[in-house]
Design a protein around this motif. Structure first.
Motif, PDB file in Angstrom:
ATOM      1  N   THR A   6      17.634  50.006  41.859  1.00  0.00           N
ATOM      2  CA  THR A   6      19.071  49.763  41.867  1.00  0.00           C
ATOM      3  C   THR A   6      19.899  50.975  41.467  1.00  0.00           C
ATOM      4  O   THR A   6      21.115  50.907  41.456  1.00  0.00           O
ATOM      5  N   GLN A   7      19.269  52.088  41.146  1.00  0.00           N
ATOM      6  CA  GLN A   7      20.018  53.281  40.751  1.00  0.00           C
ATOM      7  C   GLN A   7      20.683  53.910  41.970  1.00  0.00           C
ATOM      8  O   GLN A   7      20.195  53.825  43.089  1.00  0.00           O
ATOM      9  N   ASP A  20      31.071  54.080  54.286  1.00  0.00           N
ATOM     10  CA  ASP A  20      29.875  53.271  54.058  1.00  0.00           C
ATOM     11  C   ASP A  20      29.553  52.465  55.326  1.00  0.00           C
ATOM     12  O   ASP A  20      30.376  52.329  56.212  1.00  0.00           O
ATOM     13  N   HIS A  21      28.365  51.944  55.378  1.00  0.00           N
ATOM     14  CA  HIS A  21      27.891  51.108  56.493  1.00  0.00           C
ATOM     15  C   HIS A  21      27.898  51.844  57.835  1.00  0.00           C
ATOM     16  O   HIS A  21      28.214  51.272  58.874  1.00  0.00           O
ATOM     17  N   ILE A  22      27.544  53.121  57.774  1.00  0.00           N
ATOM     18  CA  ILE A  22      27.377  53.911  58.995  1.00  0.00           C
ATOM     19  C   ILE A  22      25.999  53.562  59.556  1.00  0.00           C
ATOM     20  O   ILE A  22      25.031  53.465  58.802  1.00  0.00           O
ATOM     21  N   LYS A  23      25.914  53.400  60.865  1.00  0.00           N
ATOM     22  CA  LYS A  23      24.626  53.107  61.487  1.00  0.00           C
ATOM     23  C   LYS A  23      23.624  54.196  61.092  1.00  0.00           C
ATOM     24  O   LYS A  23      23.950  55.391  61.100  1.00  0.00           O
ATOM     25  N   ALA A  24      22.429  53.774  60.709  1.00  0.00           N
ATOM     26  CA  ALA A  24      21.406  54.714  60.245  1.00  0.00           C
ATOM     27  C   ALA A  24      21.200  55.850  61.252  1.00  0.00           C
ATOM     28  O   ALA A  24      21.088  55.623  62.454  1.00  0.00           O
ATOM     29  N   GLY A  25      21.197  57.068  60.743  1.00  0.00           N
ATOM     30  CA  GLY A  25      20.988  58.247  61.571  1.00  0.00           C
ATOM     31  C   GLY A  25      22.247  58.853  62.161  1.00  0.00           C
ATOM     32  O   GLY A  25      22.183  59.856  62.860  1.00  0.00           O
ATOM     33  N   VAL A  50      19.346  54.619  54.003  1.00  0.00           N
ATOM     34  CA  VAL A  50      19.220  53.915  52.725  1.00  0.00           C
ATOM     35  C   VAL A  50      19.241  52.409  52.974  1.00  0.00           C
ATOM     36  O   VAL A  50      19.821  51.942  53.953  1.00  0.00           O
ATOM     37  N   PRO A  51      18.597  51.630  52.121  1.00  0.00           N
ATOM     38  CA  PRO A  51      18.563  50.180  52.320  1.00  0.00           C
ATOM     39  C   PRO A  51      19.959  49.562  52.239  1.00  0.00           C
ATOM     40  O   PRO A  51      20.796  49.981  51.452  1.00  0.00           O
ATOM     41  N   SER A  52      20.185  48.551  53.092  1.00  0.00           N
ATOM     42  CA  SER A  52      21.443  47.819  53.110  1.00  0.00           C
ATOM     43  C   SER A  52      21.148  46.347  53.298  1.00  0.00           C
ATOM     44  O   SER A  52      20.417  45.976  54.214  1.00  0.00           O
ATOM     45  N   SER A  53      21.734  45.513  52.445  1.00  0.00           N
ATOM     46  CA  SER A  53      21.518  44.075  52.586  1.00  0.00           C
ATOM     47  C   SER A  53      22.239  43.525  53.819  1.00  0.00           C
ATOM     48  O   SER A  53      21.850  42.508  54.370  1.00  0.00           O
ATOM     49  N   LYS A  58      21.250  52.046  56.455  1.00  0.00           N
ATOM     50  CA  LYS A  58      22.565  52.623  56.748  1.00  0.00           C
ATOM     51  C   LYS A  58      22.623  54.051  56.259  1.00  0.00           C
ATOM     52  O   LYS A  58      21.744  54.512  55.535  1.00  0.00           O
ATOM     53  N   ASP A  59      23.683  54.727  56.655  1.00  0.00           N
ATOM     54  CA  ASP A  59      24.020  56.046  56.134  1.00  0.00           C
ATOM     55  C   ASP A  59      25.314  55.907  55.346  1.00  0.00           C
ATOM     56  O   ASP A  59      26.110  54.999  55.603  1.00  0.00           O
ATOM     57  N   VAL A  60      25.513  56.811  54.396  1.00  0.00           N
ATOM     58  CA  VAL A  60      26.729  56.841  53.587  1.00  0.00           C
ATOM     59  C   VAL A  60      27.186  58.296  53.478  1.00  0.00           C
ATOM     60  O   VAL A  60      26.366  59.190  53.279  1.00  0.00           O
TER      61      VAL A  60
END
Length: 157
Positions: A6-7, A20-25, A50-53, A58-60
């Protein structure tokens, strides 16, 4: 979840913009479209895959001390249609918005037609791609009238 899971992967920013919530890659495309190179001394953080619920991975992108305007971030709609733009002030989200497809991409995208006049180096023309249908989305070059879908290879101008 453990504390390790969670860090934060990227430290928080005091002032600036978080996309936030950019499509991975797609984070590097986002930076390219926004014209962010890192050469201007901006502090830019990028996390990819990075993991996204919400969307799996996703990418950030975080840009410290720069507040991106709606006109800038809406250009991201083709590569990051689910992106959320957070304006951060004093470590808190002061504004939150979704990207929306603009009606025109002026000097952002390159027409995929190699014979289009907008692709000629000796012409003083800036690529202009109109959005003719925001739902599909469907695009059209203003100069050669070529219809373009997002699955076409869209290059950054």
């Amino acid at each position: 979840m453990s504390d390790e899971e969670t860090q934060l992967l990227i430290r928080r920013i005091k002032e600036g913009t978080v996309i936030d919530h950019i499509k991975a890659g797609e984070a590097l495309h986002v930076l390219d479209i926004l014209g962010i190179t890192g050469k201007d001394g901006e502090i830019v953080s990028v996390a990819m895959n990075v993991p996204s619920s919400k969307i799996g991975t996703k990418d950030v992108v975080k840009v410290a001390n720069r507040f991106l305007k709606t006109e800038e971030t809406d250009k991201l709609a083709l590569v990051a249609p689910l992106a959320t733009v957070n304006i951060i002030r004093n470590y808190k989200v002061a504004e939150k918005r979704k990207v929306e497809l603009p009606s025109v991409f002026h000097g952002i995208l390159k027409c995929p037609n190699p014979t289009c006049i907008s692709n000629r180096k000796n012409e003083p023309i800036v690529s202009t791609i109109d959005v003719v249908d925001k739902d599909i989305p469907l695009l059209k070059c203003r100069f050669c009238q070529r219809v373009i879908s997002p699955s076409d290879s869209l290059l950054i101008a």
